[in-house]
Design a protein around this motif. Structure first.
Motif, PDB file in Angstrom:
ATOM      1  N   LEU A   1       1.909  -0.917  11.513  1.00  6.93           N
ATOM      2  CA  LEU A   1       3.288  -1.095  11.063  1.00  6.93           C
ATOM      3  C   LEU A   1       3.672  -0.009  10.060  1.00  6.93           C
ATOM      4  N   ALA A   2       2.814   0.242   9.086  1.00 12.47           N
ATOM      5  CA  ALA A   2       3.110   1.251   8.053  1.00 12.47           C
ATOM      6  C   ALA A   2       3.264   2.641   8.660  1.00 12.47           C
ATOM      7  N   LEU A   3       2.389   3.002   9.592  1.00  7.36           N
ATOM      8  CA  LEU A   3       2.480   4.328  10.206  1.00  7.36           C
ATOM      9  C   LEU A   3       3.692   4.426  11.120  1.00  7.36           C
ATOM     10  N   ALA A   4       4.038   3.343  11.802  1.00  9.72           N
ATOM     11  CA  ALA A   4       5.243   3.345  12.641  1.00  9.72           C
ATOM     12  C   ALA A   4       6.487   3.514  11.777  1.00  9.72           C
ATOM     13  N   GLU A   5       6.539   2.827  10.633  1.00  7.15           N
ATOM     14  CA  GLU A   5       7.676   2.970   9.726  1.00  7.15           C
ATOM     15  C   GLU A   5       7.756   4.391   9.187  1.00  7.15           C
ATOM     16  N   LEU A   6       6.607   4.980   8.894  1.00  4.99           N
ATOM     17  CA  LEU A   6       6.579   6.346   8.388  1.00  4.99           C
ATOM     18  C   LEU A   6       7.090   7.327   9.443  1.00  4.99           C
ATOM     19  N   ARG A   7       6.687   7.129  10.682  1.00  2.00           N
ATOM     20  CA  ARG A   7       7.150   8.012  11.766  1.00  2.00           C
ATOM     21  C   ARG A   7       8.651   7.879  11.990  1.00  2.00           C
ATOM     22  N   ALA A   8       9.203   6.706  11.692  1.00  2.00           N
ATOM     23  CA  ALA A   8      10.632   6.467  11.886  1.00  2.00           C
ATOM     24  C   ALA A   8      11.484   7.144  10.807  1.00  2.00           C
ATOM     25  N   LEU A   9      10.856   7.520   9.698  1.00  2.00           N
ATOM     26  CA  LEU A   9      11.600   8.185   8.630  1.00  2.00           C
ATOM     27  C   LEU A   9      12.053   9.561   9.089  1.00  2.00           C
ATOM     28  N   ALA A  10      13.145  10.010   8.517  1.00  2.00           N
ATOM     29  CA  ALA A  10      13.593  11.382   8.766  1.00  2.00           C
ATOM     30  C   ALA A  10      12.508  12.327   8.270  1.00  2.00           C
TER      31      ALA A  10
ATOM     32  N   LYS B   1      -4.022   9.840   6.501  1.00  2.00           N
ATOM     33  CA  LYS B   1      -5.102  10.469   7.257  1.00  2.00           C
ATOM     34  C   LYS B   1      -6.230   9.475   7.540  1.00  2.00           C
ATOM     35  N   VAL B   2      -6.606   8.693   6.541  1.00  2.00           N
ATOM     36  CA  VAL B   2      -7.685   7.720   6.719  1.00  2.00           C
ATOM     37  C   VAL B   2      -7.259   6.630   7.702  1.00  2.00           C
ATOM     38  N   LEU B   3      -6.060   6.099   7.536  1.00  2.00           N
ATOM     39  CA  LEU B   3      -5.591   5.064   8.454  1.00  2.00           C
ATOM     40  C   LEU B   3      -5.499   5.592   9.885  1.00  2.00           C
ATOM     41  N   SER B   4      -5.011   6.798  10.051  1.00  2.00           N
ATOM     42  CA  SER B   4      -4.914   7.384  11.387  1.00  2.00           C
ATOM     43  C   SER B   4      -6.291   7.543  12.018  1.00  2.00           C
ATOM     44  N   ALA B   5      -7.265   7.994  11.229  1.00  2.00           N
ATOM     45  CA  ALA B   5      -8.628   8.158  11.741  1.00  2.00           C
ATOM     46  C   ALA B   5      -9.222   6.811  12.139  1.00  2.00           C
TER      47      ALA B   5
ATOM     48  N   GLU C   1      -6.010  -7.835   9.783  1.00  2.00           N
ATOM     49  CA  GLU C   1      -4.809  -7.621   8.972  1.00  2.00           C
ATOM     50  C   GLU C   1      -4.591  -6.134   8.729  1.00  2.00           C
ATOM     51  N   GLY C   2      -5.669  -5.398   8.495  1.00  2.00           N
ATOM     52  CA  GLY C   2      -5.573  -3.968   8.263  1.00  2.00           C
ATOM     53  C   GLY C   2      -5.037  -3.221   9.475  1.00  2.00           C
ATOM     54  N   ILE C   3      -5.475  -3.622  10.660  1.00  2.00           N
ATOM     55  CA  ILE C   3      -4.980  -2.987  11.889  1.00  2.00           C
ATOM     56  C   ILE C   3      -3.486  -3.213  12.021  1.00  2.00           C
ATOM     57  N   ARG C   4      -3.062  -4.467  11.843  1.00  2.00           N
ATOM     58  CA  ARG C   4      -1.624  -4.782  11.955  1.00  2.00           C
ATOM     59  C   ARG C   4      -0.812  -4.039  10.899  1.00  2.00           C
ATOM     60  N   ALA C   5      -1.258  -4.098   9.655  1.00  2.00           N
ATOM     61  CA  ALA C   5      -0.522  -3.482   8.554  1.00  2.00           C
ATOM     62  C   ALA C   5      -0.493  -1.961   8.693  1.00  2.00           C
ATOM     63  N   ALA C   6      -1.609  -1.362   9.089  1.00  2.00           N
ATOM     64  CA  ALA C   6      -1.671   0.094   9.234  1.00  2.00           C
ATOM     65  C   ALA C   6      -0.761   0.559  10.360  1.00  2.00           C
TER      66      ALA C   6
ATOM     67  N   MET D   1       0.852  -1.183   0.000  1.00  2.00           N
ATOM     68  CA  MET D   1       0.000   0.000   0.000  1.00  2.00           C
ATOM     69  C   MET D   1       0.887   1.232   0.000  1.00  2.00           C
ATOM     70  N   ARG D   2       0.672   2.105  -0.949  1.00  2.00           N
ATOM     71  CA  ARG D   2       1.427   3.358  -1.040  1.00  2.00           C
ATOM     72  C   ARG D   2       0.844   4.348  -0.038  1.00  2.00           C
ATOM     73  N   LEU D   3       1.689   4.871   0.831  1.00  2.00           N
ATOM     74  CA  LEU D   3       1.237   5.773   1.881  1.00  2.00           C
ATOM     75  C   LEU D   3       1.270   7.225   1.418  1.00  2.00           C
ATOM     76  N   THR D   4       0.179   7.653   0.839  1.00  2.00           N
ATOM     77  CA  THR D   4       0.021   9.048   0.467  1.00  2.00           C
ATOM     78  C   THR D   4      -0.562   9.789   1.674  1.00  2.00           C
ATOM     79  N   ILE D   5      -0.583  11.099   1.612  1.00  2.00           N
ATOM     80  CA  ILE D   5      -1.174  11.895   2.694  1.00  2.00           C
ATOM     81  C   ILE D   5      -2.617  11.458   2.965  1.00  2.00           C
ATOM     82  N   PRO D   6      -3.479  11.340   1.937  1.00  2.00           N
ATOM     83  CA  PRO D   6      -4.849  10.911   2.219  1.00  2.00           C
ATOM     84  C   PRO D   6      -4.929   9.525   2.860  1.00  2.00           C
ATOM     85  N   VAL D   7      -4.103   8.584   2.419  1.00  2.00           N
ATOM     86  CA  VAL D   7      -4.108   7.237   3.003  1.00  2.00           C
ATOM     87  C   VAL D   7      -3.701   7.316   4.468  1.00  2.00           C
TER      88      VAL D   7
END
Length: 110
Positions: free
Chosen positions: A83-92, A9-13, A76-81, A1-7
């Motif tokens: 993980l994806a958001l944690a990886e995004l937060r870890a980015l510079a 925002k939706v996952l965070s909500a 699966e969506g909860i786990r994947a989301a 899943m490509r993490l765009t700004i809208p994605v």
């Protein structure tokens, strides 16, 4: 899943209350996204198996409104989301997707 700004925002909500079913207008209010952006994101998340969608079982005449389609993250969506958001937060910060400046009071821009 490509993490765009809208994605993001939706996952965070959806992750704010993962067991709470959300309908489109509710998600539009939570994310600030217009329907033309929100619904394609919901469709992609559903196609990826991260999101389940079910129609509300009501009598539209008695309720005085159309039935709502409720969305919720799958297990699966909860786990994947998460993980994806944690990886995004870890980015510079320079590597994170930007929408147009910093958020309020030190909040991330996404």
């Amino acid at each position: 899943m490509r993490l765009t700004i809208p994605v993001v925002k939706v996952l965070s909500a959806l992750l704010a209350e993962p067991d709470a079913p959300r309908y489109g207008l509710d998600l539009m209010r939570l994310t600030g996204l217009p329907s033309g952006t929100l619904y394609p994101v919901l469709h992609r998340l559903q196609a990826a198996g991260w999101l389940a969608a079910d129609w509300e079982e009501i009598d539209p005449v008695a309720a005085g409104r159309p039935a709502r389609r409720y969305y919720r993250l799958t297990g699966e969506g909860i786990r994947a989301a998460r993980l994806a958001l944690a990886e995004l937060r870890a980015l510079a910060p320079a590597e994170r997707p930007r929408e147009g400046g910093a958020g309020p009071a030190g909040a991330p821009a996404w």
